[in-house]
Design a protein around this motif. Structure first.
Motif, PDB file in Angstrom:
ATOM      1  N   THR A 186      12.734  -4.092 -14.092  1.00 35.36           N
ATOM      2  CA  THR A 186      12.195  -3.085 -14.598  1.00 35.36           C
ATOM      3  C   THR A 186      12.057  -1.912 -13.697  1.00 35.36           C
ATOM      4  OG1 THR A 186       9.840  -3.674 -13.893  1.00 35.36           O
ATOM      5  CG2 THR A 186      10.635  -4.660 -15.810  1.00 35.36           C
ATOM      6  N   PRO A 187      11.820  -0.753 -14.303  1.00 41.34           N
ATOM      7  CA  PRO A 187      11.653   0.541 -13.436  1.00 41.34           C
ATOM      8  C   PRO A 187      10.451   0.268 -12.321  1.00 41.34           C
ATOM      9  CG  PRO A 187      12.269   1.212 -15.568  1.00 41.34           C
ATOM     10  CD  PRO A 187      11.938  -0.425 -15.637  1.00 41.34           C
ATOM     11  N   LEU A 188       9.519  -0.387 -12.536  1.00 40.13           N
ATOM     12  CA  LEU A 188       8.416  -0.548 -11.598  1.00 40.13           C
ATOM     13  C   LEU A 188       8.928  -1.316 -10.469  1.00 40.13           C
ATOM     14  CD1 LEU A 188       5.403  -0.332 -10.819  1.00 40.13           C
ATOM     15  CD2 LEU A 188       5.140  -2.450 -12.087  1.00 40.13           C
ATOM     16  N   GLN A 211       0.906  -1.395  -0.165  1.00 38.38           N
ATOM     17  CA  GLN A 211       0.020  -0.012  -0.166  1.00 38.38           C
ATOM     18  C   GLN A 211       0.834   1.293   0.130  1.00 38.38           C
ATOM     19  OE1 GLN A 211      -2.262  -0.897   3.518  1.00 38.38           O
ATOM     20  NE2 GLN A 211      -3.959  -2.124   2.121  1.00 38.38           N
ATOM     21  N   LEU A 212       2.358   1.206  -0.151  1.00 39.67           N
ATOM     22  CA  LEU A 212       2.903   2.498  -0.150  1.00 39.67           C
ATOM     23  C   LEU A 212       2.748   3.170  -1.135  1.00 39.67           C
ATOM     24  CD1 LEU A 212       6.426   0.783   1.075  1.00 39.67           C
ATOM     25  CD2 LEU A 212       5.098   2.320   2.336  1.00 39.67           C
ATOM     26  N   PRO A 213       2.588   4.505  -1.108  1.00 41.13           N
ATOM     27  CA  PRO A 213       2.052   5.081  -2.541  1.00 41.13           C
ATOM     28  C   PRO A 213       3.370   5.443  -3.430  1.00 41.13           C
ATOM     29  CG  PRO A 213       2.393   6.680  -0.500  1.00 41.13           C
ATOM     30  CD  PRO A 213       2.560   5.275  -0.133  1.00 41.13           C
ATOM     31  N   THR A 214       4.451   5.147  -3.112  1.00 41.23           N
ATOM     32  CA  THR A 214       5.742   5.233  -3.913  1.00 41.23           C
ATOM     33  C   THR A 214       6.048   4.420  -4.929  1.00 41.23           C
ATOM     34  OG1 THR A 214       7.083   4.399  -1.849  1.00 41.23           O
ATOM     35  CG2 THR A 214       6.781   6.733  -2.136  1.00 41.23           C
ATOM     36  N   GLN A 226      12.012  -2.014  -9.561  1.00 36.72           N
ATOM     37  CA  GLN A 226      13.058  -1.224  -8.872  1.00 36.72           C
ATOM     38  C   GLN A 226      12.653  -0.273  -7.943  1.00 36.72           C
ATOM     39  OE1 GLN A 226      15.700   0.355 -12.116  1.00 36.72           O
ATOM     40  NE2 GLN A 226      16.508  -1.772 -12.582  1.00 36.72           N
ATOM     41  N   GLY A 227      11.459   0.307  -8.616  1.00 39.83           N
ATOM     42  CA  GLY A 227      10.925   1.459  -7.550  1.00 39.83           C
ATOM     43  C   GLY A 227      10.280   0.938  -6.314  1.00 39.83           C
ATOM     44  N   PHE A 228       9.710  -0.422  -6.222  1.00 37.39           N
ATOM     45  CA  PHE A 228       9.089  -1.289  -5.502  1.00 37.39           C
ATOM     46  C   PHE A 228      10.374  -1.349  -4.429  1.00 37.39           C
ATOM     47  CE2 PHE A 228       7.083  -5.629  -4.106  1.00 37.39           C
ATOM     48  CZ  PHE A 228       6.650  -5.036  -2.866  1.00 37.39           C
ATOM     49  N   ALA A 229      11.299  -1.888  -4.718  1.00 46.16           N
ATOM     50  CA  ALA A 229      12.540  -2.169  -4.033  1.00 46.16           C
ATOM     51  C   ALA A 229      13.120  -0.833  -3.153  1.00 46.16           C
ATOM     52  CB  ALA A 229      13.751  -2.597  -4.403  1.00 46.16           C
ATOM     53  N   ARG A 230      13.129   0.251  -3.803  1.00 49.09           N
ATOM     54  CA  ARG A 230      13.521   1.681  -3.125  1.00 49.09           C
ATOM     55  C   ARG A 230      12.355   1.988  -2.300  1.00 49.09           C
ATOM     56  NH1 ARG A 230      14.883   2.851  -8.552  1.00 49.09           N
ATOM     57  NH2 ARG A 230      12.993   3.773  -8.848  1.00 49.09           N
ATOM     58  N   ALA A 231      11.024   1.660  -2.554  1.00 44.14           N
ATOM     59  CA  ALA A 231      10.194   2.182  -1.621  1.00 44.14           C
ATOM     60  C   ALA A 231      10.321   1.413  -0.358  1.00 44.14           C
ATOM     61  CB  ALA A 231       8.744   1.907  -2.178  1.00 44.14           C
ATOM     62  N   LEU A 232      10.726   0.134  -0.317  1.00 42.30           N
ATOM     63  CA  LEU A 232      10.920  -0.630   1.016  1.00 42.30           C
ATOM     64  C   LEU A 232      12.377  -0.423   1.724  1.00 42.30           C
ATOM     65  CD1 LEU A 232       9.674  -4.080  -0.329  1.00 42.30           C
ATOM     66  CD2 LEU A 232       8.157  -2.208   0.761  1.00 42.30           C
ATOM     67  N   ASN A 233      13.085   0.674   1.016  1.00 41.05           N
ATOM     68  CA  ASN A 233      14.307   0.938   1.570  1.00 41.05           C
ATOM     69  C   ASN A 233      15.257  -0.302   1.837  1.00 41.05           C
ATOM     70  OD1 ASN A 233      13.728   3.629   1.897  1.00 41.05           O
ATOM     71  ND2 ASN A 233      12.690   3.348   3.708  1.00 41.05           N
ATOM     72  N   LEU A 234      15.139  -1.052   0.637  1.00 41.60           N
ATOM     73  CA  LEU A 234      16.250  -2.325   0.648  1.00 41.60           C
ATOM     74  C   LEU A 234      17.533  -1.774   0.373  1.00 41.60           C
ATOM     75  CD1 LEU A 234      13.695  -4.864  -1.061  1.00 41.60           C
ATOM     76  CD2 LEU A 234      14.246  -4.422   1.666  1.00 41.60           C
ATOM     77  N   GLN A 235      18.598  -2.238   1.258  1.00 45.39           N
ATOM     78  CA  GLN A 235      19.997  -1.704   0.726  1.00 45.39           C
ATOM     79  C   GLN A 235      20.407  -2.094  -0.539  1.00 45.39           C
ATOM     80  OE1 GLN A 235      21.253   0.095   3.313  1.00 45.39           O
ATOM     81  NE2 GLN A 235      19.316  -0.005   4.397  1.00 45.39           N
ATOM     82  N   GLU A 236      20.132  -3.146  -1.169  1.00 44.85           N
ATOM     83  CA  GLU A 236      20.834  -3.499  -2.442  1.00 44.85           C
ATOM     84  C   GLU A 236      19.713  -4.008  -3.338  1.00 44.85           C
ATOM     85  OE1 GLU A 236      23.789  -6.956  -1.990  1.00 44.85           O
ATOM     86  OE2 GLU A 236      24.516  -6.325  -0.141  1.00 44.85           O
ATOM     87  N   GLN A 237      20.058  -3.841  -4.688  1.00 46.70           N
ATOM     88  CA  GLN A 237      18.813  -4.247  -5.507  1.00 46.70           C
ATOM     89  C   GLN A 237      18.715  -5.779  -5.595  1.00 46.70           C
ATOM     90  OE1 GLN A 237      17.021  -1.730  -7.150  1.00 46.70           O
ATOM     91  NE2 GLN A 237      15.672  -3.514  -7.616  1.00 46.70           N
ATOM     92  N   PRO A 238      17.669  -6.184  -4.519  1.00 45.08           N
ATOM     93  CA  PRO A 238      17.544  -7.703  -4.511  1.00 45.08           C
ATOM     94  C   PRO A 238      16.386  -8.151  -5.716  1.00 45.08           C
ATOM     95  CG  PRO A 238      15.923  -6.535  -3.228  1.00 45.08           C
ATOM     96  CD  PRO A 238      16.933  -5.488  -3.671  1.00 45.08           C
TER      97      PRO A 238
END
Length: 156
Positions: free
Chosen positions: A132-134, A60-63, A136-148
């Motif tokens: 994909t950018p979508l 549900q994160l808006p980001t 990758q944005g999900f991982a960034r929204a979760l503040n994950l340290q590496e690109q998992p």
């Protein structure tokens, strides 16, 4: 430390998480919690073998633009308890609970170097998602340290 962990777990549960814990009875656990002879902290009761957090909050994160399904996080099995089916049981419990909640999809991230977990998830029907950018944005929204790596499983 235990109080902080309990507060965090209660907060997650209060906001919609289902937290699954695999434990095994152990008569040798200290009756009131404390430090054992090797200097390790041992909590009262059964030792923790594994855990997983199944939640809707991350979806549900808006980001990011992924909103359907539930997200699995904090999937872990104690090193001494691995290869005993505990992770598979935690995945099955998560899938059953997601179906009870009316969901049709599960998502999870895993570190690219965790080959054992990747193999397990693939055997259990999770499919790796493209980079994909979508996603990758999900991982960034979760503040994950590496690109998992992102995996999803359609259920039901």
């Amino acid at each position: 430390m235990l109080r902080k962990l309990m507060d965090e777990l209660n907060s997650r549960i209060d906001t919609g998480s289902d937290v699954f814990v695999a434990a095994e009875a152990d008569d040798d656990a200290l009756p009131s919690g404390g430090v054992d002879e090797s200097g390790r902290y041992v909590e009262k009761g059964a030792p923790l073998l594994g855990t997983v957090d199944l939640s809707q909050q991350e979806m549900q994160l808006p980001t990011h633009g992924i909103a359907e399904g539930l997200y699995m996080s904090c999937m872990a099995v104690a090193p001494a308890a691995r290869r005993r089916g505990i992770a598979r049981a935690l995945l099955a419990a998560s899938e059953a609970r997601a179906l009870e909640r009316g969901e049709s999809m599960l998502w999870l991230h895993v570190e690219a170097g965790n080959h054992a977990a990747i193999s397990l998830y693939e055997r259990e029907g999770f499919l790796r998602q493209p980079d994909t950018p979508l996603f990758q944005g999900f991982a960034r929204a979760l503040n994950l340290q590496e690109q998992p790596l992102l995996f999803k499983k359609e259920i039901g």
